[in-house]
Design an enzyme around this catalytic site. Sequence first.
Site, PDB file in Angstrom:
ATOM      1  CG  MET A  30      -0.278  -6.246   2.151  1.00 14.73           C
ATOM      2  SD  MET A  30      -0.017  -7.544   0.930  1.00 14.73           S
ATOM      3  CE  MET A  30       1.727  -7.355   0.591  1.00 14.73           C
ATOM      4  N   GLY A  36       7.851   3.687   6.314  1.00 13.77           N
ATOM      5  CA  GLY A  36       6.942   4.048   5.226  1.00 13.77           C
ATOM      6  C   GLY A  36       5.487   3.971   5.680  1.00 13.77           C
ATOM      7  CG  HIS A  37       3.791   0.168   6.638  1.00 17.60           C
ATOM      8  ND1 HIS A  37       4.854  -0.694   6.754  1.00 17.60           N
ATOM      9  CD2 HIS A  37       3.048  -0.309   5.609  1.00 17.60           C
ATOM     10  CE1 HIS A  37       4.751  -1.656   5.853  1.00 17.60           C
ATOM     11  NE2 HIS A  37       3.667  -1.447   5.135  1.00 17.60           N
ATOM     12  CD  GLN A 148       4.988   8.372  -6.500  1.00 17.47           C
ATOM     13  OE1 GLN A 148       3.773   8.451  -6.327  1.00 17.47           O
ATOM     14  NE2 GLN A 148       5.522   8.294  -7.714  1.00 17.47           N
ATOM     15  CG  ASP A 150       4.094  -0.138  -3.418  1.00 19.16           C
ATOM     16  OD1 ASP A 150       4.559  -1.186  -3.877  1.00 19.16           O
ATOM     17  OD2 ASP A 150       4.245   0.214  -2.239  1.00 19.16           O
ATOM     18  CB  SER A 186       7.288  -5.662   4.440  1.00 19.98           C
ATOM     19  OG  SER A 186       6.432  -4.615   4.880  1.00 19.98           O
ATOM     20  NE  ARG A 187       7.504  -9.176  -1.534  1.00 16.61           N
ATOM     21  CZ  ARG A 187       6.291  -8.698  -1.850  1.00 16.61           C
ATOM     22  NH1 ARG A 187       6.121  -7.387  -2.005  1.00 16.61           N
ATOM     23  NH2 ARG A 187       5.262  -9.502  -2.008  1.00 16.61           N
TER      24      ARG A 187
HETATM   25  P1  AMP Z   1       2.421  -2.686   2.002  1.00 20.37           P
HETATM   26  O1  AMP Z   1       2.199  -3.074   3.439  1.00 20.37           O
HETATM   27  O2  AMP Z   1       3.785  -3.024   1.505  1.00 20.37           O
HETATM   28  O3  AMP Z   1       1.308  -3.150   1.106  1.00 20.37           O
HETATM   29  O4  AMP Z   1       2.377  -1.100   1.969  1.00 20.37           O
HETATM   30  C1  AMP Z   1       1.280  -0.386   2.500  1.00 20.37           C
HETATM   31  C2  AMP Z   1       1.373   1.034   2.048  1.00 20.37           C
HETATM   32  O5  AMP Z   1       2.599   1.597   2.509  1.00 20.37           O
HETATM   33  C3  AMP Z   1       1.362   1.192   0.525  1.00 20.37           C
HETATM   34  O6  AMP Z   1       0.564   2.312   0.172  1.00 20.37           O
HETATM   35  C4  AMP Z   1       2.808   1.418   0.207  1.00 20.37           C
HETATM   36  O7  AMP Z   1       3.012   2.176  -0.972  1.00 20.37           O
HETATM   37  C5  AMP Z   1       3.253   2.194   1.420  1.00 20.37           C
HETATM   38  N1  AMP Z   1       4.718   2.102   1.553  1.00 20.37           N
HETATM   39  C6  AMP Z   1       5.464   0.981   1.577  1.00 20.37           C
HETATM   40  N2  AMP Z   1       6.781   1.271   1.654  1.00 20.37           N
HETATM   41  C7  AMP Z   1       6.863   2.630   1.667  1.00 20.37           C
HETATM   42  C8  AMP Z   1       7.945   3.558   1.735  1.00 20.37           C
HETATM   43  N3  AMP Z   1       9.222   3.158   1.793  1.00 20.37           N
HETATM   44  N4  AMP Z   1       7.654   4.877   1.723  1.00 20.37           N
HETATM   45  C9  AMP Z   1       6.352   5.294   1.653  1.00 20.37           C
HETATM   46  N5  AMP Z   1       5.296   4.468   1.599  1.00 20.37           N
HETATM   47  C10 AMP Z   1       5.535   3.155   1.601  1.00 20.37           C
END
Ligand code: AMP
Length: 282
Positions: A30, A36-37, A148, A150, A186-187
């Site tokens: 998103m 993480g991304h 992981q 999520d 992101s939050r």
């Molecule tokens: P999001 O943009 O928040 O929907 O996240 C996109 C992907 O990045 C999802 O598969 C999340 O699990 C992963 N993600 C988000 N934060 C982390 C993090 N701190 N470590 C590893 N993966 C993450």
Amino acid sequence: MRIVRTVDEMRAAAVAARTTGQSVGLVPTMGAFHGGHLSLMKRARTQNDLVVVSLFVNPTQFGPAEDLSAYPRDELQDTVLAEAEDVDILFIPSRDQMYPDGFATTVHVAGISEVLDGAARPGHFDGVATVVAKLFAIVAPDAAYFGQKDAQQVLVVRRMVRDLDLPVRIEVCPIVREPDGLAMSSRNAYLDDAARAQATALNQALVAAEAVVELGETRAEPVLAAARGVLAASGIDPEYLELRSPDDLTPVTAVAPAALLAVAARVGAARLIDNRMLEVSR
Ligand code: AMP
């Protein structure tokens, strides 16, 4: 790096890659990229010829009272970061591309979608499963990369892939944390200085529970009490703090041989989640 904004163009690019024998990796996101991304993009880069990153703030996974309009968006910065990870295609569909007028289908993964975050955010995982199924249909990747962080999302996606016989390999990457242990999210952008300091208690609580397990305790109650104590000392009242089976999220009464400790809490203006796999070492 190519930016693609329509489903037709995305599908054509993926088909072209596959017909020349290239492997395709998909990283659904998103946006508002953080470490993480980037870790998912790096893993995808090592394993595929064509790396596609989707950036779509999916409205159907937000509840009516949630933060859809406030959710951080920075397409320019995300483009720079994805380019630096050598991503081939950044797929940024509009809402109308993904949900045209008359859109009527929902993917619901029963059971596993209804506990923990699913109970706290009704409909959230229906939105996740539906958009991920669509992305799999559009890109038809060999592998898709999830964090992981999520943990429940991973289980929902895995179950959907198994149940619908979707021909995609799911790769899970470890949680990337800030130097003080806070899981990147992101939050986290919603946190002011005081809340940012308070938020470190989430990981500290998980670490405290793990320490109790390392001392030989396997019963759920004392393990949870250790985590709860750290949260309480920081003034955090969790939305949930639970030990669950890592396979299907059913509640467990002991860490034997492993359990997922999952937490969600409001900290300042943010709702944060974190988790840790606890394992009995022998
Ligand atoms: P999001 O943009 O928040 O929907 O996240 C996109 C992907 O990045 C999802 O598969 C999340 O699990 C992963 N993600 C988000 N934060 C982390 C993090 N701190 N470590 C590893 N993966 C993450």
